[in-house]
Enzyme design. Structure first.
Site, PDB file in Angstrom:
ATOM      1  N   TYR A  24       0.793  -1.233   0.000  1.00 27.27           N
ATOM      2  CA  TYR A  24       0.000   0.000   0.000  1.00 27.27           C
ATOM      3  C   TYR A  24       0.825   1.282   0.000  1.00 27.27           C
ATOM      4  O   TYR A  24       0.259   2.365  -0.069  1.00 27.27           O
ATOM      5  CB  TYR A  24      -0.946   0.006   1.213  1.00 27.27           C
ATOM      6  CG  TYR A  24      -1.967  -1.106   1.145  1.00 27.27           C
ATOM      7  CD1 TYR A  24      -3.095  -0.990   0.338  1.00 27.27           C
ATOM      8  CD2 TYR A  24      -1.788  -2.284   1.849  1.00 27.27           C
ATOM      9  CE1 TYR A  24      -4.024  -2.014   0.257  1.00 27.27           C
ATOM     10  CE2 TYR A  24      -2.716  -3.314   1.777  1.00 27.27           C
ATOM     11  CZ  TYR A  24      -3.821  -3.177   0.979  1.00 27.27           C
ATOM     12  OH  TYR A  24      -4.735  -4.189   0.890  1.00 27.27           O
ATOM     13  N   HIS A 101      -7.187   1.830  -7.055  1.00 28.56           N
ATOM     14  CA  HIS A 101      -6.598   1.017  -5.985  1.00 28.56           C
ATOM     15  C   HIS A 101      -5.097   1.272  -5.946  1.00 28.56           C
ATOM     16  O   HIS A 101      -4.453   1.315  -6.999  1.00 28.56           O
ATOM     17  CB  HIS A 101      -6.855  -0.468  -6.209  1.00 28.56           C
ATOM     18  CG  HIS A 101      -8.309  -0.806  -6.228  1.00 28.56           C
ATOM     19  ND1 HIS A 101      -9.046  -0.928  -5.082  1.00 28.56           N
ATOM     20  CD2 HIS A 101      -9.162  -1.008  -7.260  1.00 28.56           C
ATOM     21  CE1 HIS A 101     -10.295  -1.206  -5.402  1.00 28.56           C
ATOM     22  NE2 HIS A 101     -10.395  -1.249  -6.721  1.00 28.56           N
TER      23      HIS A 101
END
Length: 144
Positions: A24, A101
């Site tokens: 992430y 994303h």
């Protein structure tokens, strides 16, 4: 001029600093939102940010979005993969939307490869980390 973007983050995005950084990235959630704001300014877009860990609240905000936005930038988190009510709310909003994303969901676990939004968004951007938001905003701007 259509330049108002609702940037909507869903479940667990506010916990980025606790998530694996190799997946992430290194930014905290507030840092991510600040960077998205900078990307938007580069493209003469106005942003309004929303986050919730509650699906119903997210859906309610999608219902309100046409009152203040010309397009939707959506990172629903795990809801992407199973929240059909979210898909319906995006359709009801009637605004161009881009799904974004941080990670490449297509190369992760099998359950992450399905998106309930895929057939109603104008674009999907994934696996580019924070820079993907710049790409996603550009795609959204073209569609507004």
């Amino acid at each position: 001029m259509n330049n108002r973007v609702a940037v909507m983050h869903g479940v667990n995005l506010d916990m980025l600093e606790r998530r694996p950084s190799d997946v992430y990235g290194e930014l905290s959630f507030p840092q991510l939102e600040r960077q998205i704001g900078k990307f938007a300014q580069e493209q003469a877009l106005e942003t309004r940010f929303f986050h919730s860990n509650f699906e119903g609240e997210f859906v309610e905000e999608l219902h309100r979005a046409p009152d203040y936005a010309d397009g939707l930038l959506l990172n629903p988190g795990a809801w992407t993969h199973y929240a059909w009510a979210l898909r319906d709310a995006v359709e009801i909003a009637g605004l161009p939307a881009v799904e974004i994303h941080l990670s490449d969901v297509e190369s992760r676990e099998g359950w992450r490869r399905h998106s309930v939004l895929a057939d109603i968004v104008v674009a999907r951007v994934m696996g580019q980390g924070v820079d993907g938001y710049r790409t996603a905003l550009a795609k959204l701007k073209e569609a507004m």
